[in-house]
Design an enzyme around this catalytic site. Structure first.
Site, PDB file in Angstrom:
ATOM      1  N   SER A 192     -15.385 109.039 108.387  1.00  0.00           N
ATOM      2  CA  SER A 192     -15.217 107.858 108.124  1.00  0.00           C
ATOM      3  C   SER A 192     -14.945 106.728 109.284  1.00  0.00           C
ATOM      4  O   SER A 192     -14.904 105.740 109.038  1.00  0.00           O
ATOM      5  CB  SER A 192     -13.770 107.522 107.059  1.00  0.00           C
ATOM      6  OG  SER A 192     -12.480 107.919 107.612  1.00  0.00           O
ATOM      7  N   HIS A 220     -17.647 109.534 102.190  1.00  0.00           N
ATOM      8  CA  HIS A 220     -18.370 108.255 102.719  1.00  0.00           C
ATOM      9  C   HIS A 220     -20.096 108.873 102.879  1.00  0.00           C
ATOM     10  O   HIS A 220     -20.749 108.427 103.471  1.00  0.00           O
ATOM     11  CB  HIS A 220     -17.986 108.162 104.296  1.00  0.00           C
ATOM     12  CG  HIS A 220     -16.489 107.608 104.235  1.00  0.00           C
ATOM     13  ND1 HIS A 220     -16.026 106.311 104.070  1.00  0.00           N
ATOM     14  CD2 HIS A 220     -15.482 108.239 104.095  1.00  0.00           C
ATOM     15  CE1 HIS A 220     -14.797 106.342 104.074  1.00  0.00           C
ATOM     16  NE2 HIS A 220     -14.704 107.358 104.099  1.00  0.00           N
ATOM     17  N   LYS A 251     -15.876 103.880  97.002  1.00  0.00           N
ATOM     18  CA  LYS A 251     -16.430 103.444  98.072  1.00  0.00           C
ATOM     19  C   LYS A 251     -17.873 102.807  97.631  1.00  0.00           C
ATOM     20  O   LYS A 251     -18.071 101.616  97.186  1.00  0.00           O
ATOM     21  CB  LYS A 251     -16.441 104.479  99.258  1.00  0.00           C
ATOM     22  CG  LYS A 251     -15.000 104.867  99.439  1.00  0.00           C
ATOM     23  CD  LYS A 251     -14.807 105.550 101.018  1.00  0.00           C
ATOM     24  CE  LYS A 251     -13.264 106.303 100.731  1.00  0.00           C
ATOM     25  NZ  LYS A 251     -12.170 105.103 100.876  1.00  0.00           N
TER      26      LYS A 251
HETATM   27  C1  LIG Z   1     -12.876 111.180 103.507  1.00  0.00           C
HETATM   28  C2  LIG Z   1     -11.800 110.527 102.621  1.00  0.00           C
HETATM   29  N1  LIG Z   1     -11.557 111.365 101.557  1.00  0.00           N
HETATM   30  C3  LIG Z   1     -10.608 110.754 100.552  1.00  0.00           C
HETATM   31  C4  LIG Z   1     -10.251 109.470 100.470  1.00  0.00           C
HETATM   32  C5  LIG Z   1      -9.227 108.776  99.583  1.00  0.00           C
HETATM   33  O1  LIG Z   1      -9.859 108.469  98.505  1.00  0.00           O
HETATM   34  P1  LIG Z   1      -9.094 107.274  97.566  1.00  0.00           P
HETATM   35  O2  LIG Z   1      -9.093 105.822  98.356  1.00  0.00           O
HETATM   36  O3  LIG Z   1     -10.226 107.305  96.309  1.00  0.00           O
HETATM   37  O4  LIG Z   1      -7.708 107.909  97.048  1.00  0.00           O
HETATM   38  C6  LIG Z   1     -10.735 108.456 101.513  1.00  0.00           C
HETATM   39  C7  LIG Z   1     -10.342 107.066 101.597  1.00  0.00           C
HETATM   40  O5  LIG Z   1     -10.213 106.457 102.314  1.00  0.00           O
HETATM   41  C8  LIG Z   1     -11.670 109.118 102.589  1.00  0.00           C
HETATM   42  O6  LIG Z   1     -12.003 108.323 103.678  1.00  0.00           O
END
Ligand SMILES: Cc1ncc(COP(=O)(O)O)c(C=O)c1O
Length: 405
Positions: A192, A220, A251
């Protein structure tokens, strides 16, 4: 000596945070975090303190945030089910929409079944904890998301980190492991903060060589990579499969929630073994309906994926040709490396003055001297928006000494 009171200890911690925040936000021009932008529903522009700025740091990769069909689906779910659930999923909290959503996720992911969590964070924590425990070993990429790290910590399994996207290093770690329990390798499909992609074929090979399971976090990647936005398996041509596929609904899918897709046995197990699924509230009806509608739109409108992929590549090429460093990005996420934290703040502020929102990411979220603006292209950005953004980034980079003026 009398020990410090609990309140005294806490007060010191609060004051330390205050000092850091104050030093970051001392000048009005330097404010960058927690700013309340209102993104227009039908464009990529946002309102901030009376100005209209181009949002280049959003996560709605498919441009579906605010889509009228998604909004209508959420409203209709509220009319039918109300705003909340009547319990956790296992106790009165399951509504038909949850099952429809899980069936759509399974279909999207090309798996037998799926399970939906209240957030992507909960999905990671619940899945890691549901799969491994004491006696097992998890191997995680150094840049894996915090929710994977937290899941590992809570699981009680041994945790081993390997260098970012370095499959040889992972192979050495696996070879050195003496665990008699389960070995689980977990990577992000798309990272990310760097926008690079995990090397799936090589990871699959090394996992097979060392009898390890492979889990990916598609947060992502969903809607972003692969010809139809199907994620990492799609990106690598559909030949290589992962063992556990997980993602978020927050997202490219403009809602909230997380998911795991797999065979019936795996998903059936997680329904009883993933603690956030058992002990935390079910997805609210509006969230489930918005996610379901968005997944259907993604299936019906693959041109959104193609547009984002095309414009991301074009923006990255324009910026790197002019000297900006974009790390190893190959996706809609493009880091613009500024260097030190202070330079990144200056760069972000200069972008705002040029009419663009580009938010800084600084230490400890990224390594020293790699502070950056984390920008992302979405299907809402027109070609003209991307041209405007490219010019703004280059002007701002010169003003803030990221590039020579
Ligand atoms: C790679 C990744 N996994 C999991 C999450 C967590 O997701 P959520 O915001 O739906 O809790 C994020 C959020 O920023 C993320 O970037």
């Amino acid at each position: 000596m009398t020990p410090p009171s609990a309140w005294g200890v806490l007060a010191e911690r609060l004051a330390a945070t205050q000092r850091r925040v104050r030093s970051l936000e001392s000048e009005p021009d330097r404010r960058n975090s927690f700013l309340p932008y209102t993104v227009e529903r039908d464009s990529a522009y946002a309102e901030f303190e009376g100005s209209r700025l181009l949002m280049m740091s959003g996560y709605s990769y498919l441009g579906l945030a605010g889509d009228e069909r998604v909004v209508a689906a959420a409203k209709s779910a509220v009319d039918t089910y109300g705003t909340g659930n009547h319990g956790v999923r296992a106790l009165a909290g399951t509504i038909p929409l949850h099952e429809e959503l899980e069936a759509e996720i399974a279909r999207f992911a090309g798996r037998e079944a799926a399970i939906a969590f209240g957030s992507g964070y909960a999905a990671n924590v619940g899945t890691v904890g549901g799969l491994v425990g004491a006696g097992d070993t998890v191997f995680i990429d150094k840049y894996d998301h915090a929710s994977i790290v937290d899941g590992c910590r809570l699981s009680g399994a041994e945790v081993t980190r390997f260098r970012h996207n370095d499959v040889e290093h992972l192979g050495r770690r696996l070879a050195a492991s003496r665990t008699r329990g389960l070995r689980l390798v977990i990577v992000d499909s798309v990272y990310s903060m760097d926008g690079d992609i995990a090397p799936l074929p090589q990871l699959r090979r090394v996992c097979d060589e060392h009898d390890a399971l492979l889990m990916v976090d598609e947060a992502h990647a969903l809607g972003v990579i692969g010809a139809s936005g199907g994620g990492i398996e799609d990106h690598f041509g559909g030949e290589v499969r992962v063992d556990v596929k997980l993602g978020t609904l927050s997202k490219a899918i403009p809602s909230m929630g997380g998911w795991v897709a797999g065979d019936q046995a795996l998903i059936g197990h997680l329904r009883y073994a993933a603690r956030p699924f058992l002990f935390s509230a079910a997805l609210a009806p509006a969230q489930a309906a918005a996610a379901l509608e968005s997944l259907r739109i993604l299936r019906a409108e693959p041109e959104r994926v193609a547009h984002t992929q095309h414009e991301s590549a074009r923006l990255r090429d324009l910026l790197s040709a002019a000297g900006l460093r974009t790390a190893a990005s190959e996706t809609a996420v493009i880091p613009l490396i500024a260097g030190g934290d202070e330079t990144a703040y200056d760069f972000a502020t200069a972008c705002r003055h040029e009419g663009v929102i580009a938010l800084p990411v600084v230490t400890p979220a990224v390594p020293n001297d790699l502070a950056r603006l984390r920008i992302a292209v979405t299907a809402r950005h027109s070609k003209a928006d991307i041209d405007f953004a490219a010019e703004a980034f280059l002007k701002a980079a010169r003003t803030s000494a990221v590039l020579p003026s």
